[in-house]
Design an enzyme around this catalytic site. Structure first.
Site, PDB file in Angstrom:
ATOM      1  N   THR A 136       0.863  -1.180   0.000  1.00 11.79           N
ATOM      2  CA  THR A 136       0.000   0.000   0.000  1.00 11.79           C
ATOM      3  C   THR A 136       0.900   1.230   0.000  1.00 11.79           C
ATOM      4  OG1 THR A 136      -0.123   0.371   2.401  1.00 11.79           O
ATOM      5  CG2 THR A 136      -1.566  -1.329   1.480  1.00 11.79           C
ATOM      6  N   CYS A 137       0.291   2.412   0.046  1.00 15.13           N
ATOM      7  CA  CYS A 137       1.103   3.626   0.042  1.00 15.13           C
ATOM      8  C   CYS A 137       1.904   3.773   1.338  1.00 15.13           C
ATOM      9  CB  CYS A 137       0.235   4.861  -0.185  1.00 15.13           C
ATOM     10  SG  CYS A 137      -1.086   5.055   1.032  1.00 15.13           S
ATOM     11  N   GLU A 179      -2.168  15.174   0.046  1.00 12.58           N
ATOM     12  CA  GLU A 179      -2.617  14.045   0.867  1.00 12.58           C
ATOM     13  C   GLU A 179      -3.970  14.310   1.523  1.00 12.58           C
ATOM     14  OE1 GLU A 179      -1.065  11.679   4.851  1.00 12.58           O
ATOM     15  OE2 GLU A 179       0.404  12.609   3.521  1.00 12.58           O
ATOM     16  N   ALA A 189      -4.431  18.928  -4.475  1.00  9.93           N
ATOM     17  CA  ALA A 189      -4.349  17.516  -4.870  1.00  9.93           C
ATOM     18  C   ALA A 189      -3.376  16.746  -3.982  1.00  9.93           C
ATOM     19  CB  ALA A 189      -3.920  17.403  -6.331  1.00  9.93           C
ATOM     20  N   PRO A 244     -10.375   1.956   8.142  1.00 12.13           N
ATOM     21  CA  PRO A 244     -10.975   0.713   7.651  1.00 12.13           C
ATOM     22  C   PRO A 244     -10.416   0.207   6.326  1.00 12.13           C
ATOM     23  CG  PRO A 244     -12.423   2.557   7.163  1.00 12.13           C
ATOM     24  CD  PRO A 244     -11.259   3.120   7.927  1.00 12.13           C
ATOM     25  N   GLN A 281      -7.511  -3.927   1.744  1.00 10.60           N
ATOM     26  CA  GLN A 281      -6.224  -4.104   1.064  1.00 10.60           C
ATOM     27  C   GLN A 281      -5.592  -5.443   1.426  1.00 10.60           C
ATOM     28  OE1 GLN A 281      -4.655  -0.442   2.639  1.00 10.60           O
ATOM     29  NE2 GLN A 281      -4.918   0.649   0.706  1.00 10.60           N
TER      30      GLN A 281
END
Length: 427
Positions: A49-50, A184, A182, A107, A112
């Site tokens: 994930t990020c 976080e 744009a 959540p 993921q």
């Protein structure tokens, strides 16, 4: 083989290293194919994930995982964590529950984790051990989130702003929402908005390409920041979080937008520091302005509640880790027990059939029974006898003690004299 997890996350590695170790798009199937071709790794699930990249695997040693990740992402020593067996189970349970997330209790991570498990299954990387672990993980995470308030109420200013907008407008699916920026914070707001329904989503940013990328992920329309004034009146709700040093939304811009809207109310959330929206906007009729400070007060109460709930979730996880490990250990012991019973049954069947043939050939029953009993004794005791002799030669005291527990001395029993053909019983 041991259950391992090797990984890095937002707590151990800066974003540039997390980006280097991320597996997204076409990189993910290539990475999974490489794992499948690594003989030292029997099973694997890759979670990327990020905020984290983690490799869950069944392997003889962690070295195989470390070498694989090094080949994929370069040297990451000093930024990695590693857990084995029970601690690996505990780590996965905490990750899936949201206790290890940047935003406590968020959540999205559970979905993921499910995607990572499903993708590993589709690529033939799942075996019984990891499949059971992940199935149990989903159950534990669901229970922890249901039985506690660890995921309740927004704990970021972006999520709190979206919740307030949803409460203010009975139906956001009949509203136009404008996102300014744009980064976080706006990404998080867009994610929360996309979980519900919005009639129209506009995204304005100084760099149009970034707005277009965000719009493509969340079904919006990208605008250059220079067109903000022209489109402001279309928005029922505005979320703004740019990196500008001066306000990008001024009182006169909002006054003009309200006139174009015939003074239909506007809800504006300034999520930026320094502020994006002039404070004087709040003096306009039909313009309702909330700043970071307004939202932070509500969010802090929610954070406190989640921290208290997290302690309850940790207790649930502790109990479930113990139960899972006990179940796994019991299951692991079943295999040798099944082998032992199968060996005994095969021996019984073979020697019983031989005895029947001897009886059919006219051999006296007493002699047949003696041969049957003697054959069973020899055949069943040969493997442990050979193992104990080898243990005596190698000094393996553990096996000797185990044999004493398995075959305790029988009071009053006298060993019969050893016959020549008993000296070294053969199978």
């Amino acid at each position: 083989m041991t259950l391992w997890v090797l990984g890095l996350n937002h707590q151990t590695a800066p974003v540039e290293l997390r980006e280097r170790a991320a597996f997204a798009g076409e990189a993910l199937p290539r990475a999974l194919g490489s794992l499948r071709d690594t003989p030292q790794i029997a099973e694997a699930v890759l979670l990327s994930t990020c905020n984290r990249t983690e490799l869950y695997a069944v392997a003889d040693s962690a070295q195989a995982l470390d070498q694989w990740l090094h080949a994929q992402a370069g040297d990451l020593q000093g930024y990695l964590y590693q857990h084995a067996d029970a601690e690996a189970v505990r780590h996965l349970f905490r990750v899936a529950t949201g206790l290890d997330s940047m935003v406590l209790g968020e959540p999205q991570i559970l979905g993921q984790v499910k995607d990572a498990w499903s993708t590993a299954r589709d690529h033939g990387l799942l075996g019984q051990r990891l499949d059971r672990l992940f199935q149990q993980t989903f159950s534990v995470a669901k229970r922890a989130r249901t039985d506690t308030q660890v995921g309740a109420n927004p704990v970021s200013v972006a999520s709190a702003a979206v919740r307030l907008a949803q409460n203010a407008f009975a139906r956001l699916d009949d509203s136009t929402v404008l996102l300014v920026g744009a980064g976080e914070t706006i990404e998080l707001a867009a994610r929360h908005l996309s979980e519900g329904k919005v009639r129209r989503l506009l995204i304005a940013n100084r760099t149009l390409a970034h707005a277009q990328e965000l719009a493509s992920r969340h079904g919006g329309v990208a605008l250059p920041l220079t067109e903000l004034d022209r489109h402001l009146g279309e928005a029922d709700v505005v979320f703004s979080a740019t990196a500008a040093r001066e306000p990008v939304i001024h009182r006169e811009m909002v006054a003009k937008a309200l006139r174009a809207r015939r003074h239909k109310p506007m809800l504006l959330f300034d999520l930026a520091v320094p502020r994006d929206i002039e404070a004087e906007v709040g003096t306009l009729n039909d313009a309702f302005l909330y700043t970071v400070d307004d939202l932070e007060r509500a969010v802090e109460d929610n954070r406190r509640g989640r921290r208290e709930a997290a302690a309850e979730a940790e207790a649930i996880i502790d109990l479930q880790v113990s139960r899972f490990i006990e179940t796994q250990q019991a299951s692991a012991h079943q295999a040798p027990l099944r082998q032992l019973r199968a060996f005994g049954e095969a021996t019984r069947t073979e020697l019983l059939e031989r005895a029947r043939q001897q009886l059919a050939n006219g051999k006296p029953a007493d002699e047949v029974l003696e041969l049957l009993a003697h054959g069973l004794t020899n055949r069943l005791l040969h493997p442990p006898t050979a193992a104990l002799r080898a243990a005596a030669l190698s000094g393996d005291a553990d096996l000797t003690r185990a044999a004493e527990r398995l075959f305790p001395a029988t009071p009053g029993y006298r060993h019969p004299p050893v016959r020549p053909d008993d000296a070294d019983p053969a199978p």
